[in-house]
Write a protein that holds these residues in place. Structure first.
Motif, short mmCIF file in Angstrom:
data_model
loop_
_atom_site.label_atom_id
_atom_site.label_comp_id
_atom_site.label_asym_id
_atom_site.label_seq_id
_atom_site.Cartn_x
_atom_site.Cartn_y
_atom_site.Cartn_z
N ARG A 1 9.96 9.65 -1.23
CA ARG A 1 11.06 10.52 -0.79
C ARG A 1 11.57 11.27 -2.02
NH1 ARG A 1 15.60 9.00 0.42
NH2 ARG A 1 16.08 10.59 1.96
N GLY A 2 12.13 12.43 -1.81
CA GLY A 2 12.71 13.17 -2.92
C GLY A 2 11.68 13.98 -3.67
N GLU A 3 12.14 14.64 -4.74
CA GLU A 3 11.29 15.58 -5.47
C GLU A 3 10.43 14.92 -6.55
OE1 GLU A 3 13.75 18.63 -7.00
OE2 GLU A 3 14.31 19.43 -5.03
N ASP A 4 10.82 13.77 -7.04
CA ASP A 4 10.09 13.13 -8.13
C ASP A 4 9.91 11.65 -7.84
OD1 ASP A 4 8.77 12.91 -10.57
OD2 ASP A 4 10.62 12.40 -11.64
N SER A 5 9.21 11.36 -6.75
CA SER A 5 9.02 9.98 -6.32
C SER A 5 7.85 9.33 -7.05
CB SER A 5 8.78 9.92 -4.81
OG SER A 5 8.35 8.62 -4.43
N PHE A 6 8.04 8.10 -7.49
CA PHE A 6 6.95 7.37 -8.13
C PHE A 6 5.81 7.14 -7.14
CE2 PHE A 6 9.36 4.02 -6.09
CZ PHE A 6 8.41 3.10 -5.69
N VAL A 7 6.14 7.06 -5.85
CA VAL A 7 5.09 6.87 -4.84
C VAL A 7 4.20 8.11 -4.77
CG1 VAL A 7 4.58 6.32 -2.44
CG2 VAL A 7 6.63 5.37 -3.52
N ASP A 8 4.81 9.30 -4.76
CA ASP A 8 4.01 10.53 -4.72
C ASP A 8 3.15 10.68 -5.96
OD1 ASP A 8 5.05 11.18 -2.25
OD2 ASP A 8 6.69 12.36 -3.08
N ARG A 9 3.70 10.29 -7.11
CA ARG A 9 2.88 10.36 -8.33
C ARG A 9 1.70 9.41 -8.24
NH1 ARG A 9 8.07 10.22 -10.77
NH2 ARG A 9 7.70 8.08 -11.50
N PHE A 10 1.94 8.23 -7.70
CA PHE A 10 0.85 7.27 -7.52
C PHE A 10 -0.20 7.83 -6.57
CE2 PHE A 10 -1.21 3.90 -5.14
CZ PHE A 10 -1.64 3.04 -6.14
N LEU A 11 0.23 8.43 -5.45
CA LEU A 11 -0.72 8.98 -4.49
C LEU A 11 -1.54 10.10 -5.09
CD1 LEU A 11 1.54 8.98 -1.30
CD2 LEU A 11 -0.48 7.56 -1.68
N GLU A 12 -0.92 10.95 -5.91
CA GLU A 12 -1.65 12.03 -6.56
C GLU A 12 -2.70 11.49 -7.52
OE1 GLU A 12 1.23 14.48 -8.44
OE2 GLU A 12 2.13 15.18 -6.55
N ARG A 13 -2.38 10.37 -8.17
CA ARG A 13 -3.28 9.80 -9.18
C ARG A 13 -4.36 8.92 -8.55
NH1 ARG A 13 0.42 7.48 -11.61
NH2 ARG A 13 0.17 5.34 -10.88
N SER A 14 -3.98 8.11 -7.55
CA SER A 14 -4.86 7.05 -7.07
C SER A 14 -5.19 7.12 -5.59
CB SER A 14 -4.24 5.67 -7.37
OG SER A 14 -3.94 5.53 -8.74
N GLY A 15 -4.52 7.98 -4.84
CA GLY A 15 -4.75 8.02 -3.41
C GLY A 15 -4.03 6.88 -2.69
N PRO A 16 -4.23 6.77 -1.37
CA PRO A 16 -3.47 5.79 -0.56
C PRO A 16 -4.01 4.37 -0.69
CG PRO A 16 -4.97 7.00 0.83
CD PRO A 16 -5.13 7.59 -0.54
N GLN B 1 0.85 -1.20 0.00
CA GLN B 1 0.00 0.00 0.00
C GLN B 1 0.88 1.24 0.00
OE1 GLN B 1 -2.79 0.27 3.24
NE2 GLN B 1 -3.61 2.24 2.57
N ALA B 2 0.56 2.20 -0.86
CA ALA B 2 1.23 3.50 -0.85
C ALA B 2 0.53 4.41 0.14
CB ALA B 2 1.20 4.11 -2.25
N PHE B 3 1.32 5.18 0.88
CA PHE B 3 0.75 6.07 1.91
C PHE B 3 1.73 7.21 2.16
CE2 PHE B 3 -0.84 7.30 6.11
CZ PHE B 3 -2.21 7.23 5.90
N PRO B 4 1.23 8.41 2.49
CA PRO B 4 2.14 9.55 2.66
C PRO B 4 3.17 9.38 3.77
CG PRO B 4 -0.13 10.30 2.39
CD PRO B 4 -0.19 8.81 2.54
N ASP B 5 2.85 8.64 4.84
CA ASP B 5 3.76 8.48 5.97
C ASP B 5 3.71 7.03 6.43
OD1 ASP B 5 4.89 8.35 8.57
OD2 ASP B 5 4.46 10.46 8.93
#
Length: 326
Positions: A235-250, A183-187
């Motif tokens: 982590r970092g400025e261009d994380s695949f996890v952050d892109r996933f969260l922006e697109r699909s949520g946690p 699961q992807a999650f912000p923290d």
């Protein structure tokens, strides 16, 4: 509330037979049950995952004119994908009360046989959908005994010429276990503590903050279950996890399977015309490990990770938890 066993991972698809054919052919799963329940708007199949007792994968598809699954697929533009994770709790009423005390209002299945809700902190929006049942009745997906159906051919759905299996004749991946759901999650620590307090998940492994430039992760054990839960954070400025969260949520990011023979698994992918990507390999304590991914368009909407390890415990080790973590 305590989750003491993961029963299955459920995948929703518009074409049940084609998806079952894919899972039997490329993945080597074995269909053990099928059902058709227009009253609940669902038809489905339960498949046994090799290697682990009780590990199951279910495929559900719309049935009837008023199917909630059809609405779910329509909301996704018809795209198939992971629908829910089925789990067992000792006391369903207590689980419902605990969820409601945390601001989570679960939906209830027919006759109160199960409840369904995202178990992530509600302030972060929808996460992974869980379907929970208590001891006793086993129906969770409209699959009660009254709705069982016969196989579509002499050897089950895989014998039907219309379900896509013909294109998947040949070797399978050689899967020996469903290892974990990710699961992807912000923290990652926030979600780990939430799952620990809510459902008794226990952290068994984590990477240092700076281990990877674009992510950090940890793994939670679900007591009583051989299937674990991974949490990844960007982590970092261009994380695949952050892109996933922006697109699909946690939500669920991928599902990971162990294979018995790495070369045989890759050969099966090549034989079936299924490419892999992000291959990686290494050596830990003198033992080799390897992993790779299969894109959702080749699996019916679920990102799949495959791994092999020369010796158990070298790919994901249980001795990497800082003693100060609480």
């Amino acid at each position: 509330m305590q989750i003491y066993r993961i029963d299955h991972v459920s995948q929703a698809a518009a074409d049940l037979d084609a998806q079952v054919g894919l899972l039997e052919g490329l993945f080597g799963f074995r269909r053990v049950r099928a059902w058709d329940n227009p009253a609940e708007g669902v038809r489905g199949a339960r498949l046994e995952i090799p290697g682990g007792p009780g590990q199951a994968w279910e495929v559900v598809a719309p049935a009837g004119d008023r199917s909630a699954l059809r609405a779910w697929l329509d909301e996704r533009g018809g795209r198939p994908g992971l629908h829910h994770v089925g789990a067992e709790v000792p006391d369903l009423a207590a689980a419902r009360a605990e969820l409601e005390s945390r601001g989570i209002k679960p939906a209830e299945g027919p006759d109160g046989a199960w409840i369904e809700a995202s178990l992530s902190p509600p302030e972060h929006g929808p996460g992974v959908l869980f379907r929970l049942r208590g001891p006793g009745g086993l129906s969770m997906c409209g699959d009660s005994g009254d709705n069982a159906v016969e196989p579509s051919g002499p050897d089950g759905p895989s014998s039907s010429p219309t379900n896509g299996r013909a294109a998947l004749d040949g070797p399978s991946l050689g899967i020996v276990a469903l290892d974990h759901v990710c699961q992807a999650f912000p923290d990652r620590d926030e979600l780990a503590r939430w799952y620990r307090d809510l459902a008794g998940f226990v952290q068994v492994w984590r990477t240092p903050e700076d281990a990877y430039p674009d992510m950090a992760d940890l793994v939670l054990n679900i007591p009583g279950s051989s299937i674990c839960w991974e949490v990844i954070t960007g982590r970092g400025e261009d994380s695949f996890v952050d892109r996933f969260l922006e697109r699909s949520g946690p939500g669920a990011h991928h599902v990971t399977f162990e294979v018995a023979d790495w070369d045989a698994a890759l050969a099966a992918c090549e034989r079936h015309g299924v490419p892999t990507f992000d291959d990686e390999e290494g050596v830990t304590d003198g033992a080799a490990w390897k992993h790779t991914f299969i894109h959702p368009k080749h699996t019916g909407g679920v990102l799949v990770q495959l791994f092999w390890e020369e010796r158990p415990g070298v790919w994901v080790r249980s001795d990497k938890i800082p003693p100060t973590w609480t």
